[in-house]
Design a protein around this motif. Structure first.
Motif, PDB file in Angstrom:
ATOM      1  N   LEU A 190       7.519  -6.712  -0.617  1.00 29.72           N
ATOM      2  CA  LEU A 190       8.909  -6.717  -0.176  1.00 29.72           C
ATOM      3  C   LEU A 190       9.842  -7.165  -1.300  1.00 29.72           C
ATOM      4  O   LEU A 190      10.917  -6.597  -1.483  1.00 29.72           O
ATOM      5  N   ALA A 191       9.424  -8.168  -2.068  1.00 33.56           N
ATOM      6  CA  ALA A 191      10.245  -8.669  -3.173  1.00 33.56           C
ATOM      7  C   ALA A 191      10.412  -7.621  -4.268  1.00 33.56           C
ATOM      8  O   ALA A 191      11.432  -7.606  -4.965  1.00 33.56           O
ATOM      9  N   ALA A 192       9.431  -6.732  -4.424  1.00 35.23           N
ATOM     10  CA  ALA A 192       9.486  -5.716  -5.474  1.00 35.23           C
ATOM     11  C   ALA A 192      10.381  -4.534  -5.094  1.00 35.23           C
ATOM     12  O   ALA A 192      10.770  -3.756  -5.968  1.00 35.23           O
ATOM     13  N   LEU A 193      10.713  -4.418  -3.831  1.00 34.99           N
ATOM     14  CA  LEU A 193      11.537  -3.296  -3.367  1.00 34.99           C
ATOM     15  C   LEU A 193      13.007  -3.511  -3.683  1.00 34.99           C
ATOM     16  O   LEU A 193      13.473  -4.647  -3.812  1.00 34.99           O
ATOM     17  N   GLU A 194      13.730  -2.406  -3.748  1.00 39.82           N
ATOM     18  CA  GLU A 194      15.183  -2.477  -3.849  1.00 39.82           C
ATOM     19  C   GLU A 194      15.712  -3.038  -2.526  1.00 39.82           C
ATOM     20  O   GLU A 194      15.083  -2.857  -1.484  1.00 39.82           O
ATOM     21  N   VAL A 209      11.847  -1.716   5.273  1.00 43.66           N
ATOM     22  CA  VAL A 209      10.425  -2.038   5.436  1.00 43.66           C
ATOM     23  C   VAL A 209      10.266  -3.313   6.260  1.00 43.66           C
ATOM     24  O   VAL A 209       9.363  -3.405   7.091  1.00 43.66           O
ATOM     25  N   ALA A 210      11.127  -4.276   6.057  1.00 43.97           N
ATOM     26  CA  ALA A 210      11.039  -5.526   6.815  1.00 43.97           C
ATOM     27  C   ALA A 210      11.209  -5.294   8.309  1.00 43.97           C
ATOM     28  O   ALA A 210      10.676  -6.048   9.127  1.00 43.97           O
ATOM     29  N   GLY A 211      11.907  -4.228   8.675  1.00 42.35           N
ATOM     30  CA  GLY A 211      12.100  -3.901  10.079  1.00 42.35           C
ATOM     31  C   GLY A 211      10.958  -3.114  10.708  1.00 42.35           C
ATOM     32  O   GLY A 211      10.963  -2.869  11.905  1.00 42.35           O
ATOM     33  N   PRO A 261       6.919  -2.369  11.828  1.00 40.69           N
ATOM     34  CA  PRO A 261       5.838  -3.200  12.386  1.00 40.69           C
ATOM     35  C   PRO A 261       4.975  -3.804  11.267  1.00 40.69           C
ATOM     36  O   PRO A 261       4.836  -3.225  10.185  1.00 40.69           O
ATOM     37  N   ARG A 262       4.397  -4.946  11.569  1.00 40.86           N
ATOM     38  CA  ARG A 262       3.586  -5.661  10.573  1.00 40.86           C
ATOM     39  C   ARG A 262       2.451  -4.791  10.022  1.00 40.86           C
ATOM     40  O   ARG A 262       2.184  -4.816   8.817  1.00 40.86           O
ATOM     41  N   ALA A 263       1.808  -4.022  10.849  1.00 39.05           N
ATOM     42  CA  ALA A 263       0.704  -3.172  10.385  1.00 39.05           C
ATOM     43  C   ALA A 263       1.196  -2.159   9.352  1.00 39.05           C
ATOM     44  O   ALA A 263       0.495  -1.867   8.374  1.00 39.05           O
ATOM     45  N   ASP A 264       2.383  -1.638   9.546  1.00 39.65           N
ATOM     46  CA  ASP A 264       2.959  -0.687   8.599  1.00 39.65           C
ATOM     47  C   ASP A 264       3.289  -1.396   7.278  1.00 39.65           C
ATOM     48  O   ASP A 264       3.048  -0.850   6.203  1.00 39.65           O
ATOM     49  N   GLN A 265       3.836  -2.585   7.358  1.00 41.32           N
ATOM     50  CA  GLN A 265       4.122  -3.364   6.154  1.00 41.32           C
ATOM     51  C   GLN A 265       2.835  -3.625   5.368  1.00 41.32           C
ATOM     52  O   GLN A 265       2.815  -3.508   4.140  1.00 41.32           O
ATOM     53  N   GLU A 266       1.777  -3.971   6.073  1.00 41.17           N
ATOM     54  CA  GLU A 266       0.493  -4.245   5.418  1.00 41.17           C
ATOM     55  C   GLU A 266      -0.090  -2.987   4.780  1.00 41.17           C
ATOM     56  O   GLU A 266      -0.650  -3.044   3.689  1.00 41.17           O
ATOM     57  N   ARG A 267       0.061  -1.845   5.451  1.00 43.42           N
ATOM     58  CA  ARG A 267      -0.411  -0.583   4.895  1.00 43.42           C
ATOM     59  C   ARG A 267       0.321  -0.260   3.603  1.00 43.42           C
ATOM     60  O   ARG A 267      -0.283   0.107   2.589  1.00 43.42           O
ATOM     61  N   LEU A 268       1.634  -0.413   3.604  1.00 42.40           N
ATOM     62  CA  LEU A 268       2.427  -0.144   2.412  1.00 42.40           C
ATOM     63  C   LEU A 268       2.097  -1.124   1.291  1.00 42.40           C
ATOM     64  O   LEU A 268       2.000  -0.732   0.118  1.00 42.40           O
ATOM     65  N   ALA A 269       1.915  -2.391   1.630  1.00 43.53           N
ATOM     66  CA  ALA A 269       1.556  -3.382   0.614  1.00 43.53           C
ATOM     67  C   ALA A 269       0.189  -3.073   0.018  1.00 43.53           C
ATOM     68  O   ALA A 269      -0.026  -3.232  -1.187  1.00 43.53           O
ATOM     69  N   GLY A 270      -0.732  -2.591   0.837  1.00 36.46           N
ATOM     70  CA  GLY A 270      -2.047  -2.198   0.329  1.00 36.46           C
ATOM     71  C   GLY A 270      -1.945  -1.018  -0.630  1.00 36.46           C
ATOM     72  O   GLY A 270      -2.594  -0.996  -1.682  1.00 36.46           O
ATOM     73  N   ALA A 271      -1.108  -0.040  -0.295  1.00 39.18           N
ATOM     74  CA  ALA A 271      -0.891   1.113  -1.173  1.00 39.18           C
ATOM     75  C   ALA A 271      -0.240   0.661  -2.477  1.00 39.18           C
ATOM     76  O   ALA A 271      -0.573   1.151  -3.559  1.00 39.18           O
TER      77      ALA A 271
END
Length: 70
Positions: free
Chosen positions: A10-14, A21-23, A25-35
């Motif tokens: 999240l900190a690396a995003l514009e 992304v913060a809005g 679901p947590r699972a989606d945030q985790e998937r994106l962070a994993g990618a």
């Protein structure tokens, strides 16, 4: 996925992308962070950039992940 990885992603995003992304679901945030972590680990070009500027490498990897999402 650790909360730390999601926070770093999240900190690396514009700012606008961070809010979007913060809005999600947590699972989606985790998937994106994993990618994002995979992008950082697998791209040699980012390794070179990471040596010069870790925040720039993280931001570039985040941009690439979000571009693939679009």
């Amino acid at each position: 996925m650790t909360a730390d990885a999601v926070g770093r992603f999240l900190a690396a995003l514009e700012p606008r992308q961070r809010e979007a992304v913060a809005g999600r679901p947590r699972a989606d945030q985790e998937r994106l962070a994993g990618a994002w972590e995979q992008e950082l680990a697998s791209d040699d070009e980012l390794d070179t950039l990471d040596e010069l500027s870790p925040p720039a490498a993280e931001a570039e990897a985040a941009r690439r992940v979000m571009d693939r999402e679009a």
